[in-house]
Design an enzyme around this catalytic site. Structure first.
Site, PDB file in Angstrom:
ATOM      1  N   HIS A  41       0.774  -0.801  -0.175  1.00  0.00           N
ATOM      2  CA  HIS A  41       0.109  -0.284   0.354  1.00  0.00           C
ATOM      3  C   HIS A  41       0.914   1.608  -0.042  1.00  0.00           C
ATOM      4  O   HIS A  41       0.547   2.529  -0.500  1.00  0.00           O
ATOM      5  CB  HIS A  41      -0.567  -0.004   0.592  1.00  0.00           C
ATOM      6  CG  HIS A  41      -2.493  -1.432   1.298  1.00  0.00           C
ATOM      7  ND1 HIS A  41      -2.047  -2.124   2.182  1.00  0.00           N
ATOM      8  CD2 HIS A  41      -2.740  -1.180   0.344  1.00  0.00           C
ATOM      9  CE1 HIS A  41      -3.166  -2.789   2.164  1.00  0.00           C
ATOM     10  NE2 HIS A  41      -3.477  -2.533   1.490  1.00  0.00           N
ATOM     11  N   LYS A  46     -17.546  -7.506   7.300  1.00  0.00           N
ATOM     12  CA  LYS A  46     -15.913  -8.299   7.610  1.00  0.00           C
ATOM     13  C   LYS A  46     -15.406  -8.341   9.131  1.00  0.00           C
ATOM     14  O   LYS A  46     -15.514  -6.888   9.808  1.00  0.00           O
ATOM     15  CB  LYS A  46     -15.421  -7.245   6.274  1.00  0.00           C
ATOM     16  CG  LYS A  46     -14.054  -8.231   6.043  1.00  0.00           C
ATOM     17  CD  LYS A  46     -13.582  -7.678   4.743  1.00  0.00           C
ATOM     18  CE  LYS A  46     -12.471  -8.085   4.275  1.00  0.00           C
ATOM     19  NZ  LYS A  46     -11.631  -7.463   3.369  1.00  0.00           N
TER      20      LYS A  46
HETATM   21  O1  PNS Z   1      -9.144  -3.883   0.714  1.00  0.00           O
HETATM   22  P1  PNS Z   1     -10.053  -3.873  -0.283  1.00  0.00           P
HETATM   23  O2  PNS Z   1     -11.077  -5.134   0.738  1.00  0.00           O
HETATM   24  O3  PNS Z   1     -10.320  -4.715  -1.267  1.00  0.00           O
HETATM   25  O4  PNS Z   1     -11.321  -2.739  -0.396  1.00  0.00           O
HETATM   26  C1  PNS Z   1     -12.487  -3.165  -0.842  1.00  0.00           C
HETATM   27  C2  PNS Z   1     -12.985  -1.669  -1.134  1.00  0.00           C
HETATM   28  C3  PNS Z   1     -12.794  -1.351   0.409  1.00  0.00           C
HETATM   29  C4  PNS Z   1     -12.790  -0.797  -2.386  1.00  0.00           C
HETATM   30  C5  PNS Z   1     -14.707  -1.939  -1.795  1.00  0.00           C
HETATM   31  O5  PNS Z   1     -15.328  -2.684  -0.716  1.00  0.00           O
HETATM   32  C6  PNS Z   1     -15.981  -0.704  -1.770  1.00  0.00           C
HETATM   33  O6  PNS Z   1     -15.407  -0.239  -2.084  1.00  0.00           O
HETATM   34  N1  PNS Z   1     -16.583  -1.002  -0.406  1.00  0.00           N
HETATM   35  C7  PNS Z   1     -17.855   0.034  -0.221  1.00  0.00           C
HETATM   36  C8  PNS Z   1     -19.404  -0.650  -0.976  1.00  0.00           C
HETATM   37  C9  PNS Z   1     -18.754  -0.288  -2.693  1.00  0.00           C
HETATM   38  O7  PNS Z   1     -19.262   1.195  -3.019  1.00  0.00           O
HETATM   39  N2  PNS Z   1     -18.767  -1.122  -2.770  1.00  0.00           N
HETATM   40  C10 PNS Z   1     -18.879  -0.926  -4.318  1.00  0.00           C
HETATM   41  C11 PNS Z   1     -20.297  -1.056  -4.926  1.00  0.00           C
HETATM   42  S1  PNS Z   1     -21.133  -2.193  -4.988  1.00  0.00           S
END
Ligand code: PNS
Length: 161
Positions: free
Chosen positions: A17, A41
């Site tokens: 990151h 989660k």
């Molecule tokens: O580090 P990660 O767990 O791969 O991150 C995933 C993340 C946070 C980018 C994704 O789960 C997200 O954007 N969550 C917020 C809900 C959302 O908008 N989901 C996508 C459209 S349904």
């Protein structure tokens, strides 16, 4: 001002990151690292701990802000007037999921594009989940995470003993 949002779980932040952040901090005026509050989660670190670890690990970069968000990423992007979502790509295995997420986000907020940054080859295998597993089982992850994260992982390991 070009604002990019780098969303994720960051449980915990890794050198992968940080590498992405160092790259994009040169491209955008401001980067908001957005730590997701995902109730479904189970995380090792609390939201506050994750935010603090990112803040500590990005002190050398002057255009990074760290916040939490919950709900739809598209709504958060809109509230921040962001022009881009940043996601790191390690291998092709990441790509399909990332492409679908990029597509749904494009549908939800067309004015924002997802920008994929290739991980440095040193970090191809580095993920938060693999690091948690290795560290909690006593493995040495000192070359894979910032020093402060290594110390916090050791503390979590002691708590679990
Ligand atoms: O580090 P990660 O767990 O791969 O991150 C995933 C993340 C946070 C980018 C994704 O789960 C997200 O954007 N969550 C917020 C809900 C959302 O908008 N989901 C996508 C459209 S349904």
């Amino acid at each position: 001002m070009r604002v990019a949002v780098y969303p994720g779980s960051f449980d915990p932040v890794t050198n992968g990151h940080i590498d992405i952040l160092e790259k994009i901090s040169r491209i955008f005026d401001k980067i908001i690292v957005a730590v997701v509050h995902n109730v479904s989660k189970q995380a090792l670190f609390t939201l506050d701990e994750r935010v603090e670890l990112i803040r500590e690990s990005t002190k050398h970069l002057d255009n990074i802000e760290v916040e939490c968000f919950s709900g739809l990423l598209a709504n958060y992007l809109h509230s921040k007037d962001a022009c881009a979502i940043i996601r790191g790509l390690r291998t092709v295995a990441d790509f399909e999921y990332e492409m679908h997420m990029g597509m749904i986000n494009k549908r939800l907020i067309p004015e924002v594009d997802t920008i994929f940054i290739m991980a440095d080859s040193r970090n191809i295998f580095v993920s938060s989940s693999i690091i948690k597993e290795a560290a909690l089982l006593g493995g040495d992850v000192s070359e894979l995470v910032p020093e402060i994260v290594k110390l916090k992982l050791e503390a979590k390991r002691r708590e679990m003993e």
